[in-house]
Design a protein around this motif. Structure first.
Motif, PDB file in Angstrom:
ATOM      1  N   THR A   1       0.615  -1.471  -0.286  1.00  0.00           N
ATOM      2  CA  THR A   1       0.169  -0.136  -0.016  1.00  0.00           C
ATOM      3  C   THR A   1       1.034   1.504   0.351  1.00  0.00           C
ATOM      4  O   THR A   1       2.266   1.366   0.617  1.00  0.00           O
ATOM      5  N   ALA A   2       0.816   2.422  -0.935  1.00  0.00           N
ATOM      6  CA  ALA A   2       0.954   3.816  -0.433  1.00  0.00           C
ATOM      7  C   ALA A   2       0.436   4.356   0.523  1.00  0.00           C
ATOM      8  O   ALA A   2       0.755   5.551   0.566  1.00  0.00           O
ATOM      9  N   ARG A   3      -0.522   3.832   1.261  1.00  0.00           N
ATOM     10  CA  ARG A   3      -1.236   4.805   2.452  1.00  0.00           C
ATOM     11  C   ARG A   3      -0.970   4.515   3.071  1.00  0.00           C
ATOM     12  O   ARG A   3      -0.383   3.625   4.224  1.00  0.00           O
ATOM     13  N   ASN A   4      -1.544   5.343   4.512  1.00  0.00           N
ATOM     14  CA  ASN A   4      -0.969   5.306   5.784  1.00  0.00           C
ATOM     15  C   ASN A   4      -1.908   4.840   6.383  1.00  0.00           C
ATOM     16  O   ASN A   4      -2.809   5.151   6.739  1.00  0.00           O
ATOM     17  N   LEU A   5      -1.656   3.438   6.727  1.00  0.00           N
ATOM     18  CA  LEU A   5      -2.554   2.586   7.296  1.00  0.00           C
ATOM     19  C   LEU A   5      -3.470   2.651   8.761  1.00  0.00           C
ATOM     20  O   LEU A   5      -5.099   2.753   8.681  1.00  0.00           O
ATOM     21  N   GLN A   6      -2.502   3.232   9.596  1.00  0.00           N
ATOM     22  CA  GLN A   6      -3.044   3.681  10.353  1.00  0.00           C
ATOM     23  C   GLN A   6      -4.023   5.011  10.277  1.00  0.00           C
ATOM     24  O   GLN A   6      -5.039   4.645  11.767  1.00  0.00           O
ATOM     25  N   GLU A   7      -3.319   5.716   9.808  1.00  0.00           N
ATOM     26  CA  GLU A   7      -4.443   6.524   9.452  1.00  0.00           C
ATOM     27  C   GLU A   7      -5.817   6.958   8.914  1.00  0.00           C
ATOM     28  O   GLU A   7      -7.176   6.626   8.866  1.00  0.00           O
TER      29      GLU A   7
END
Length: 451
Positions: A286-292
């Protein structure tokens, strides 16, 4: 065909022959189904998948040759072995021309049937392995290898080497274009599953229903248009690696399904009642911040913890200054090999320009820019003027120099070089491309020392 139990469909109008074959094949650990004629076999094939079909040549309702023609018309391609009496060998040979895999002559001994099936399995296994190898070689040629020298990538690749030896799920994080799929393939190739399939799917850009069917499969009639069953990618990747790219975009409705597949190591196709076991190594990216995403309620925390047993982060290219020249030279070398030309080298000024650029598209953008540059520059050296406009304008945008005269003096030599390169040094044609007179071109060539 792997090590799973093979499913065989026996097609013969004689019930005693079907019964005998069932007993023989079940003793050899095959799963056996029966059909009394070709038409009945076609109906069975619409409902479920079979590895091999054992089909008699002569039957009153849709015989062997007719059955093969129907398979081809319906674009269904199981492995078919024909069973033929001595007097029907010519017909059996015709069936081979119609697409049958092999034939055995009646009467036959039980061991002959099993031996023929084993040969078919071996040939099919080799064919599948060759196909997978060709795909892997093509993908390797297209995507290249991991090139790095910086400490950040060194740490990441050391972790890849350790993670490749275990079966735990891996989460690869990093900006778009940093090489997450290359890392996933490295995990597969360096591990014990390298001889098995590597299957990739992008979880973004598809609706939940499509991804559900693609991942977990569906049975015939599960929804409108499901005329045939579909195994799904978990089954396709059996024994190998399933790469879930852009996992952060997986719809919330499917996240519990994926979590259960990871926890229980089984999947239930859409519309099915019973699950089926799976043996698949999961690598997600993923390129996303999964915590966010978790804080925003768009991603399940329990699925995150299940996926991120091992987490590998890839630094962006702007933090890998020492790798930029290495990567640029790697891409130029690969392009030169592909085009059958000598590999151009980068001048120190060109390297400096590349290292000043922020690279929002990371390694993928660098590969794109090097290909653009190699197309237009046919010289042995790549100067700063040959680089794409985005790179060359970057340092100037920050400055206070608003001199139009200086800007023209920077741009004109570059356009003249490109025009001369495109026309093979023909100044008349170059002048036409530049929309100036030939006399003016001669003057500018002397002015900028481009002789």
């Amino acid at each position: 065909m792997g090590d799973k139990v093979k499913k065989i469909l026996v097609v013969d109008d004689e019930s005693c022959m079907r019964h005998m074959l069932r007993l023989v094949l079940q003793r050899a650990e095959y799963v056996v189904s029966e059909a009394a004629n070709g038409q009945e076999a076609l109906i069975r094939l619409e409902k479920e998948m079979f590895d091999v079909v054992l089909c008699d040549v002569c039957m009153p309702t849709l015989d062997g040759p007719g059955f093969l023609k129907e398979l081809r018309a319906r674009n269904v391609s199981p492995t078919v072995i024909m069973m033929s009496a001595y007097g029907n060998l010519d017909t059996a040979v015709e069936c081979l021309k119609e697409g049958a895999f092999d034939y055995i002559s009646k009467p036959f001994k039980p061991d002959e049937v099993v031996l023929t099936l084993r040969k078919a399995e071996e040939r099919l296994r080799l064919r599948e392995e060759n196909g997978l190898l060709r795909q892997e070689l093509n993908r390797t040629a297209q995507s290249g290898q991991m090139v790095y020298a910086c400490s950040g990538m060194e740490q990441a690749m050391t972790l890849v080497g350790r993670a490749a030896q275990v079966n735990s799920p891996v989460l690869v994080t990093g900006e778009t274009g940093t090489g997450k799929e290359l890392v996933a393939r490295a995990l597969h190739q360096q591990g014990k599953r390298r001889g098995k399939p590597f299957i990739a799917i992008n979880c973004g850009g598809m609706n939940a229903g499509v991804i559900d069917s693609e991942l977990f499969g569906h049975i015939r009639g599960a929804f409108t248009g499901a005329n045939r069953g579909h195994d799904g990618l978990f089954v396709a990747a059996e024994g190998g690696t399933l790469f879930l790219d852009e996992i952060g975009e997986l719809p919330m409705t499917l996240q519990p399904r994926l979590l259960r597949a990871l926890q229980e190591q089984e999947v239930r196709p859409v519309g099915a009642v019973n699950p089926r076991p799976t043996d698949v190594r999961i690598v997600a990216a993923t390129a996303r911040n999964l915590q966010e995403e978790i804080n925003a309620g768009r991603f399940r925390s329990d699925l995150f913890f299940r996926l991120a047993v091992i987490e590998i982060h890839l630094p962006p290219l702007r933090e890998r200054k020492g790798d930029i020249a290495l990567l640029a030279e790697h891409f130029l070398s690969r392009l030169a090999l592909r085009e059958g030309r000598s590999c151009p080298s980068l001048t120190p000024e060109a390297v400096e320009s590349l290292e000043r650029y922020a690279w929002p598209g990371n390694v993928r953008e660098l590969a794109n820019f090097m290909e653009k540059t190699a197309i237009f520059c046919r010289d042995d050296k790549i100067c700063m003027e040959h680089l794409p406009w985005e790179i060359r304008r970057h340092p100037r945008d920050r400055g206070q120099d608003m001199s139009l005269k200086k800007a023209v003096s920077r741009i004109e030599p570059e356009y003249i070089r490109r025009a001369l390169s495109v026309t093979g040094g023909n100044r008349t044609k170059a002048a036409q491309l530049l929309d100036i007179s030939l006399r003016n071109l001669h003057y500018k060539i002397r002015e900028y020392d481009l002789e």
